[in-house]
Motif scaffolding. Structure first.
Motif, PDB file in Angstrom:
ATOM      1  N   ASP A 184      -4.506  -9.724 -28.247  1.00 42.51           N
ATOM      2  CA  ASP A 184      -5.558 -10.598 -28.748  1.00 42.51           C
ATOM      3  C   ASP A 184      -6.387 -11.141 -27.577  1.00 42.51           C
ATOM      4  OD1 ASP A 184      -7.173 -12.397 -30.000  1.00 42.51           O
ATOM      5  OD2 ASP A 184      -5.566 -13.489 -31.023  1.00 42.51           O
ATOM      6  N   PRO A 185      -7.689 -10.840 -27.516  1.00 41.08           N
ATOM      7  CA  PRO A 185      -8.518 -11.309 -26.381  1.00 41.08           C
ATOM      8  C   PRO A 185      -8.547 -12.823 -26.233  1.00 41.08           C
ATOM      9  CG  PRO A 185      -9.677  -9.630 -27.666  1.00 41.08           C
ATOM     10  CD  PRO A 185      -8.459 -10.013 -28.448  1.00 41.08           C
ATOM     11  N   SER A 186      -8.339 -13.552 -27.339  1.00 37.93           N
ATOM     12  CA  SER A 186      -8.401 -15.012 -27.250  1.00 37.93           C
ATOM     13  C   SER A 186      -7.287 -15.566 -26.361  1.00 37.93           C
ATOM     14  CB  SER A 186      -8.293 -15.628 -28.652  1.00 37.93           C
ATOM     15  OG  SER A 186      -7.057 -15.299 -29.258  1.00 37.93           O
ATOM     16  N   LEU A 187      -6.143 -14.868 -26.307  1.00 36.89           N
ATOM     17  CA  LEU A 187      -5.060 -15.319 -25.432  1.00 36.89           C
ATOM     18  C   LEU A 187      -5.467 -15.224 -23.966  1.00 36.89           C
ATOM     19  CD1 LEU A 187      -2.028 -13.613 -27.216  1.00 36.89           C
ATOM     20  CD2 LEU A 187      -2.643 -16.025 -27.280  1.00 36.89           C
ATOM     21  N   LEU A 188      -6.089 -14.121 -23.606  1.00 39.92           N
ATOM     22  CA  LEU A 188      -6.530 -13.944 -22.226  1.00 39.92           C
ATOM     23  C   LEU A 188      -7.671 -14.901 -21.892  1.00 39.92           C
ATOM     24  CD1 LEU A 188      -6.455 -10.031 -22.054  1.00 39.92           C
ATOM     25  CD2 LEU A 188      -4.707 -11.647 -21.276  1.00 39.92           C
ATOM     26  N   GLN A 189      -8.541 -15.154 -22.865  1.00 39.10           N
ATOM     27  CA  GLN A 189      -9.639 -16.082 -22.635  1.00 39.10           C
ATOM     28  C   GLN A 189      -9.124 -17.502 -22.442  1.00 39.10           C
ATOM     29  OE1 GLN A 189     -12.165 -15.497 -26.026  1.00 39.10           O
ATOM     30  NE2 GLN A 189     -12.829 -13.437 -25.383  1.00 39.10           N
ATOM     31  N   ALA A 190      -8.098 -17.847 -23.215  1.00 39.30           N
ATOM     32  CA  ALA A 190      -7.516 -19.182 -23.064  1.00 39.30           C
ATOM     33  C   ALA A 190      -6.875 -19.333 -21.684  1.00 39.30           C
ATOM     34  CB  ALA A 190      -6.473 -19.408 -24.156  1.00 39.30           C
ATOM     35  N   ALA A 191      -6.173 -18.286 -21.223  1.00 39.39           N
ATOM     36  CA  ALA A 191      -5.565 -18.342 -19.901  1.00 39.39           C
ATOM     37  C   ALA A 191      -6.633 -18.427 -18.817  1.00 39.39           C
ATOM     38  CB  ALA A 191      -4.688 -17.102 -19.683  1.00 39.39           C
ATOM     39  N   HIS A 192      -7.745 -17.696 -19.022  1.00 38.89           N
ATOM     40  CA  HIS A 192      -8.847 -17.758 -18.056  1.00 38.89           C
ATOM     41  C   HIS A 192      -9.442 -19.158 -18.009  1.00 38.89           C
ATOM     42  CE1 HIS A 192     -12.211 -16.484 -15.627  1.00 38.89           C
ATOM     43  NE2 HIS A 192     -13.071 -16.926 -16.542  1.00 38.89           N
ATOM     44  N   GLY A 193      -9.564 -19.771 -19.200  1.00 44.03           N
ATOM     45  CA  GLY A 193     -10.100 -21.129 -19.256  1.00 44.03           C
ATOM     46  C   GLY A 193      -9.195 -22.143 -18.588  1.00 44.03           C
ATOM     47  N   LEU A 194      -7.893 -21.864 -18.530  1.00 42.20           N
ATOM     48  CA  LEU A 194      -6.944 -22.767 -17.871  1.00 42.20           C
ATOM     49  C   LEU A 194      -6.839 -22.497 -16.376  1.00 42.20           C
ATOM     50  CD1 LEU A 194      -4.111 -22.791 -20.569  1.00 42.20           C
ATOM     51  CD2 LEU A 194      -5.695 -24.642 -20.011  1.00 42.20           C
ATOM     52  N   GLY A 195      -7.648 -21.550 -15.886  1.00 47.62           N
ATOM     53  CA  GLY A 195      -7.694 -21.315 -14.444  1.00 47.62           C
ATOM     54  C   GLY A 195      -6.814 -20.196 -13.943  1.00 47.62           C
ATOM     55  N   ALA A 196      -6.230 -19.385 -14.834  1.00 46.31           N
ATOM     56  CA  ALA A 196      -5.382 -18.276 -14.396  1.00 46.31           C
ATOM     57  C   ALA A 196      -6.242 -17.168 -13.803  1.00 46.31           C
ATOM     58  CB  ALA A 196      -4.569 -17.737 -15.575  1.00 46.31           C
ATOM     59  N   SER A 197      -5.791 -16.624 -12.697  1.00 48.65           N
ATOM     60  CA  SER A 197      -6.504 -15.512 -12.078  1.00 48.65           C
ATOM     61  C   SER A 197      -6.282 -14.231 -12.888  1.00 48.65           C
ATOM     62  CB  SER A 197      -6.028 -15.306 -10.639  1.00 48.65           C
ATOM     63  OG  SER A 197      -4.669 -14.884 -10.635  1.00 48.65           O
ATOM     64  N   ARG A 198      -7.033 -13.166 -12.543  1.00 51.61           N
ATOM     65  CA  ARG A 198      -6.872 -11.889 -13.259  1.00 51.61           C
ATOM     66  C   ARG A 198      -5.452 -11.364 -13.098  1.00 51.61           C
ATOM     67  NH1 ARG A 198     -11.152  -7.184 -12.176  1.00 51.61           N
ATOM     68  NH2 ARG A 198     -12.422  -8.730 -13.296  1.00 51.61           N
ATOM     69  N   TRP A 199      -4.884 -11.458 -11.899  1.00 50.99           N
ATOM     70  CA  TRP A 199      -3.525 -10.977 -11.667  1.00 50.99           C
ATOM     71  C   TRP A 199      -2.510 -11.799 -12.468  1.00 50.99           C
ATOM     72  CZ3 TRP A 199      -0.239  -7.456 -10.592  1.00 50.99           C
ATOM     73  CH2 TRP A 199       1.045  -7.754 -10.144  1.00 50.99           C
ATOM     74  N   GLN A 200      -2.718 -13.120 -12.545  1.00 50.78           N
ATOM     75  CA  GLN A 200      -1.799 -13.954 -13.325  1.00 50.78           C
ATOM     76  C   GLN A 200      -1.890 -13.641 -14.811  1.00 50.78           C
ATOM     77  OE1 GLN A 200      -3.240 -17.758 -11.919  1.00 50.78           O
ATOM     78  NE2 GLN A 200      -1.428 -18.064 -10.616  1.00 50.78           N
ATOM     79  N   ARG A 201      -3.105 -13.388 -15.301  1.00 49.03           N
ATOM     80  CA  ARG A 201      -3.253 -13.035 -16.722  1.00 49.03           C
ATOM     81  C   ARG A 201      -2.566 -11.707 -17.018  1.00 49.03           C
ATOM     82  NH1 ARG A 201      -8.611 -14.612 -15.608  1.00 49.03           N
ATOM     83  NH2 ARG A 201      -9.398 -12.477 -15.829  1.00 49.03           N
ATOM     84  N   LEU A 202      -2.675 -10.779 -16.092  1.00 49.57           N
ATOM     85  CA  LEU A 202      -2.037  -9.476 -16.299  1.00 49.57           C
ATOM     86  C   LEU A 202      -0.518  -9.601 -16.250  1.00 49.57           C
ATOM     87  CD1 LEU A 202      -2.227  -6.347 -16.499  1.00 49.57           C
ATOM     88  CD2 LEU A 202      -2.296  -6.325 -13.994  1.00 49.57           C
ATOM     89  N   ARG A 203      -0.011 -10.299 -15.232  1.00 47.50           N
ATOM     90  CA  ARG A 203       1.432 -10.340 -15.006  1.00 47.50           C
ATOM     91  C   ARG A 203       2.159 -11.243 -16.006  1.00 47.50           C
ATOM     92  NH1 ARG A 203       4.735 -13.502 -11.669  1.00 47.50           N
ATOM     93  NH2 ARG A 203       2.907 -14.617 -10.893  1.00 47.50           N
ATOM     94  N   ARG A 204       1.540 -12.363 -16.390  1.00 42.72           N
ATOM     95  CA  ARG A 204       2.248 -13.343 -17.214  1.00 42.72           C
ATOM     96  C   ARG A 204       1.936 -13.251 -18.706  1.00 42.72           C
ATOM     97  NH1 ARG A 204       2.010 -18.930 -13.576  1.00 42.72           N
ATOM     98  NH2 ARG A 204       2.962 -18.056 -11.690  1.00 42.72           N
ATOM     99  N   ILE A 205       0.840 -12.587 -19.051  1.00 39.13           N
ATOM    100  CA  ILE A 205       0.455 -12.530 -20.462  1.00 39.13           C
ATOM    101  C   ILE A 205       0.352 -11.083 -20.950  1.00 39.13           C
ATOM    102  CG2 ILE A 205      -1.330 -13.110 -22.137  1.00 39.13           C
ATOM    103  CD1 ILE A 205      -2.009 -15.529 -20.441  1.00 39.13           C
ATOM    104  N   ALA A 206      -0.501 -10.296 -20.286  1.00 40.38           N
ATOM    105  CA  ALA A 206      -0.805  -8.957 -20.812  1.00 40.38           C
ATOM    106  C   ALA A 206       0.410  -8.038 -20.773  1.00 40.38           C
ATOM    107  CB  ALA A 206      -1.970  -8.356 -20.016  1.00 40.38           C
ATOM    108  N   LEU A 207       1.040  -7.924 -19.617  1.00 40.04           N
ATOM    109  CA  LEU A 207       2.169  -6.995 -19.508  1.00 40.04           C
ATOM    110  C   LEU A 207       3.359  -7.398 -20.378  1.00 40.04           C
ATOM    111  CD1 LEU A 207       2.155  -5.982 -15.724  1.00 40.04           C
ATOM    112  CD2 LEU A 207       1.506  -4.608 -17.700  1.00 40.04           C
ATOM    113  N   PRO A 208       3.748  -8.694 -20.430  1.00 38.45           N
ATOM    114  CA  PRO A 208       4.844  -9.045 -21.351  1.00 38.45           C
ATOM    115  C   PRO A 208       4.524  -8.744 -22.814  1.00 38.45           C
ATOM    116  CG  PRO A 208       4.549 -10.774 -19.721  1.00 38.45           C
ATOM    117  CD  PRO A 208       3.398  -9.834 -19.545  1.00 38.45           C
ATOM    118  N   LEU A 209       3.270  -8.983 -23.241  1.00 37.12           N
ATOM    119  CA  LEU A 209       2.920  -8.701 -24.632  1.00 37.12           C
ATOM    120  C   LEU A 209       2.860  -7.197 -24.906  1.00 37.12           C
ATOM    121  CD1 LEU A 209       0.159 -11.392 -25.264  1.00 37.12           C
ATOM    122  CD2 LEU A 209       2.487 -11.361 -26.170  1.00 37.12           C
ATOM    123  N   ALA A 210       2.505  -6.423 -23.887  1.00 41.11           N
ATOM    124  CA  ALA A 210       2.417  -4.968 -24.055  1.00 41.11           C
ATOM    125  C   ALA A 210       3.743  -4.278 -23.784  1.00 41.11           C
ATOM    126  CB  ALA A 210       1.345  -4.402 -23.131  1.00 41.11           C
TER     127      ALA A 210
END
Length: 282
Positions: A184-210
């Motif tokens: 869901d793109p909204s999850l990544l957008q929310a993490a971006h809004g909280l200041g997470a870097s691209r690497w943090q979004r990938l490592r902590r959100i995208a890869l665990p969900l995938a």
């Protein structure tokens, strides 16, 4: 009068491919031999490590892994029984050789496939360019790419690793890309809004969900690597496929059936354990 295709319209690029392979051998032969030697050391080292483990301890470790993945005592006992069945057939050493080949090939698939899947999920241009390449890798007959691999690396275990890598890589790349694309793109957008870097979004959100999709791709890659063991034995890699090939060459039906059942048993063990870890990830 012949109704064949007109000779004036026929083309061939075989000579161009042969010149390319010859050029690679001449200019990069030393580098390729260095890579080949390193992979051979890795594979032989893993084989020797597996041989150092007592057979009963390896069965216990597999049983514990199966129980950790499935939390089922019955399934764990069945997995141990399947491996013990291979040993009872007198194929324990060849089982270890095949297992080492599959582990090294699958490890290379993960090192190459997961980053490629991430690239395809995040870069539309890369997806358009590489998807046809994956289609070719999955549909091209195995013996076609064995020819240049043999010319570059010679006979033995190393060309078997590369041939298995080419054959088993596409499912992992595709399912990694699919899993990341379905987040869901909204999850990544929310993490971006909280200041997470691209690497943090990938490592902590995208890869665990995938992860469930990635595990499914890994399972498919392992199964496809196991299906290559007979072909690998034809180019010098030893293991369970060697007995299948010997049974074909000598018309020894019993030997071929025993080795074939051993490959099936190993495939079932790896498949059930990897599937259980995939369900656990979900």
């Amino acid at each position: 009068m012949s109704a064949g295709f007109p000779e004036a319209l026929q083309v061939s690029f075989a000579d161009a491919i042969n010149r390319l392979v010859d050029w690679l051998v001449v200019h990069y032969g030393d580098q390729l031999r260095s890579i080949s030697d390193q992979l051979l050391q890795l594979l032989v080292g893993l084989e020797n490590l597996l041989r150092l483990i007592p057979w009963w301890l390896l069965l216990v470790l597999v049983g514990l892994m199966a129980w950790h993945a499935s939390r089922s005592l019955l399934r764990s006992v069945v997995m141990v029984g399947l491996l013990a069945f291979i040993g009872m057939l007198g194929l324990w050493d060849k089982l270890l050789q095949t297992l080492a080949l599959v582990l090294v090939s699958t490890g290379l698939c993960v090192l190459v496939g997961v980053p490629l899947g991430i690239l395809l999920a995040t870069r539309p241009l890369a997806r358009r360019l590489l998807m046809p390449v994956l289609d070719v890798m999955q549909t091209l007959p195995t013996f076609v790419y064995l020819i240049p691999v043999l010319m570059l690396f010679g006979l033995g275990k190393v060309p078997a690793i590369f041939a298995t890598l080419v054959y088993a890589l596409p499912p992992l790349v595709r399912l990694t890309q699919l899993g990341l694309s379905q987040i869901d793109p909204s999850l990544l957008q929310a993490a971006h809004g909280l200041g997470a870097s691209r690497w943090q979004r990938l490592r902590r959100i995208a890869l665990p969900l995938a992860l469930p999709s990635i595990m499914a791709g890994l399972n498919q890659s392992v199964m496809m690597a196991l299906s290559m063991v007979v072909v690998a034995s034809m180019i010098g890699a030893r293991g369970l496929g060697e007995d299948v090939l010997a049974g074909i060459q000598t018309l020894n039906v019993g030997q071929g059936v025993e080795a074939g059942l051993a490959i099936v048993a190993l495939a079932m063990v790896i498949d059930r354990i990897s599937q259980a870890y995939g369900r656990k990830a979900r």
